[in-house]
Scaffold this motif. Structure first.
Motif, mmCIF file in Angstrom:
data_model
loop_
_atom_site.group_PDB
_atom_site.id
_atom_site.type_symbol
_atom_site.label_atom_id
_atom_site.label_comp_id
_atom_site.label_asym_id
_atom_site.label_seq_id
_atom_site.Cartn_x
_atom_site.Cartn_y
_atom_site.Cartn_z
ATOM 1 N N GLU A 16 0.835 -1.204 0.000
ATOM 2 C CA GLU A 16 0.000 0.000 0.000
ATOM 3 C C GLU A 16 0.872 1.257 0.000
ATOM 4 O OE1 GLU A 16 -4.021 -1.302 2.418
ATOM 5 O OE2 GLU A 16 -2.175 -0.975 3.555
ATOM 6 N N LYS A 17 1.918 1.241 0.814
ATOM 7 C CA LYS A 17 2.822 2.393 0.881
ATOM 8 C C LYS A 17 3.462 2.651 -0.485
ATOM 9 C CE LYS A 17 6.860 4.197 3.310
ATOM 10 N NZ LYS A 17 7.861 3.932 4.363
ATOM 11 N N LYS A 18 3.924 1.587 -1.114
ATOM 12 C CA LYS A 18 4.549 1.703 -2.428
ATOM 13 C C LYS A 18 3.548 2.248 -3.450
ATOM 14 C CE LYS A 18 6.616 -1.179 -6.015
ATOM 15 N NZ LYS A 18 6.877 -2.543 -6.450
ATOM 16 N N ASP A 19 2.311 1.725 -3.425
ATOM 17 C CA ASP A 19 1.282 2.170 -4.357
ATOM 18 C C ASP A 19 0.904 3.634 -4.135
ATOM 19 O OD1 ASP A 19 1.267 -0.377 -5.422
ATOM 20 O OD2 ASP A 19 -0.616 -0.984 -4.457
ATOM 21 N N ILE A 20 0.784 4.042 -2.867
ATOM 22 C CA ILE A 20 0.441 5.434 -2.565
ATOM 23 C C ILE A 20 1.542 6.368 -3.057
ATOM 24 C CG2 ILE A 20 0.128 7.100 -0.679
ATOM 25 C CD1 ILE A 20 -1.324 4.796 0.856
ATOM 26 N N LYS A 21 2.797 5.998 -2.781
ATOM 27 C CA LYS A 21 3.921 6.822 -3.242
ATOM 28 C C LYS A 21 3.950 6.910 -4.763
ATOM 29 C CE LYS A 21 7.338 6.683 0.445
ATOM 30 N NZ LYS A 21 8.737 6.366 0.783
ATOM 31 N N ASN A 28 2.871 14.110 -9.705
ATOM 32 C CA ASN A 28 3.855 15.123 -9.328
ATOM 33 C C ASN A 28 3.508 15.774 -7.982
ATOM 34 O OD1 ASN A 28 6.284 16.433 -9.773
ATOM 35 N ND2 ASN A 28 5.316 18.182 -10.777
ATOM 36 N N LEU A 29 3.062 14.944 -7.033
ATOM 37 C CA LEU A 29 2.710 15.404 -5.699
ATOM 38 C C LEU A 29 3.513 14.637 -4.655
ATOM 39 C CD1 LEU A 29 -1.193 15.383 -5.937
ATOM 40 C CD2 LEU A 29 0.279 17.404 -5.952
ATOM 41 N N ASP A 30 3.733 15.275 -3.513
ATOM 42 C CA ASP A 30 4.287 14.509 -2.403
ATOM 43 C C ASP A 30 3.123 13.737 -1.775
ATOM 44 O OD1 ASP A 30 3.190 16.091 0.003
ATOM 45 O OD2 ASP A 30 4.232 17.650 -1.149
ATOM 46 N N VAL A 31 3.434 12.758 -0.950
ATOM 47 C CA VAL A 31 2.403 11.878 -0.387
ATOM 48 C C VAL A 31 1.374 12.677 0.416
ATOM 49 C CG1 VAL A 31 1.978 9.979 1.232
ATOM 50 C CG2 VAL A 31 3.853 9.817 -0.415
ATOM 51 N N TYR A 34 -0.969 14.479 -1.879
ATOM 52 C CA TYR A 34 -1.809 13.491 -2.559
ATOM 53 C C TYR A 34 -2.956 13.033 -1.654
ATOM 54 C CZ TYR A 34 -3.097 9.017 -4.709
ATOM 55 O OH TYR A 34 -3.790 7.962 -5.248
ATOM 56 N N ILE A 35 -2.636 12.700 -0.405
ATOM 57 C CA ILE A 35 -3.667 12.225 0.527
ATOM 58 C C ILE A 35 -4.658 13.345 0.841
ATOM 59 C CG2 ILE A 35 -4.056 11.412 2.896
ATOM 60 C CD1 ILE A 35 -1.507 9.713 2.554
ATOM 61 N N ARG A 36 -4.168 14.594 1.020
ATOM 62 C CA ARG A 36 -5.094 15.711 1.256
ATOM 63 C C ARG A 36 -6.017 15.919 0.064
ATOM 64 N NH1 ARG A 36 -0.639 18.003 3.876
ATOM 65 N NH2 ARG A 36 -0.041 19.168 2.021
ATOM 66 N N ALA A 37 -5.481 15.764 -1.151
ATOM 67 C CA ALA A 37 -6.309 15.918 -2.351
ATOM 68 C C ALA A 37 -7.374 14.829 -2.420
ATOM 69 C CB ALA A 37 -5.432 15.894 -3.605
#
Length: 102
Positions: A16-21, A28-31, A34-37
């Motif tokens: 999951e961590k790898k997929d989220i990253k 072109n977002l940091d994690v 990305y999560i806030r979006a």
């Protein structure tokens, strides 16, 4: 930009961590961004109705009793068969009720 003062720790699997990253990088977002979006765009399910809330409480109560019964059986202190039969019949009726009211 809003001042970010606090952190949220989140447990994930390595995959999951790898997929989220990877998803964040692809956009072109940091994690964190990305999560806030994702959070900002997420439509949440409606809260459970009063009836559903009561059903969840009752289901939890039944689950707790079932766990207690399993513990008694494992320790050799099982109740007599009459109580066990009533419990099984009650659980069967509850399951049928829940299936009918999906």
């Amino acid at each position: 930009m809003e001042n970010r003062e606090t952190q949220i720790q989140l447990r994930t699997s390595f995959k999951e961590k790898k997929d989220i990253k990877a998803s964040a990088t692809a956009l072109n977002l940091d994690v964190s961004s990305y999560i806030r979006a994702l959070h900002a765009q997420k439509e949440l399910p409606p809260p459970p109705s009063a009836l559903e809330q009561k059903q969840l409480v009752e289901l939890s109560r039944i689950g707790n009793m079932f766990n207690e019964l399993v513990t008694l059986v494992r320790t050799g202190n099982a109740p007599d068969t009459t109580n066990t039969t009533v419990l099984i019949e009650t659980m069967t009726l509850f399951i049928k009720y829940m299936e009918a009211h999906k």
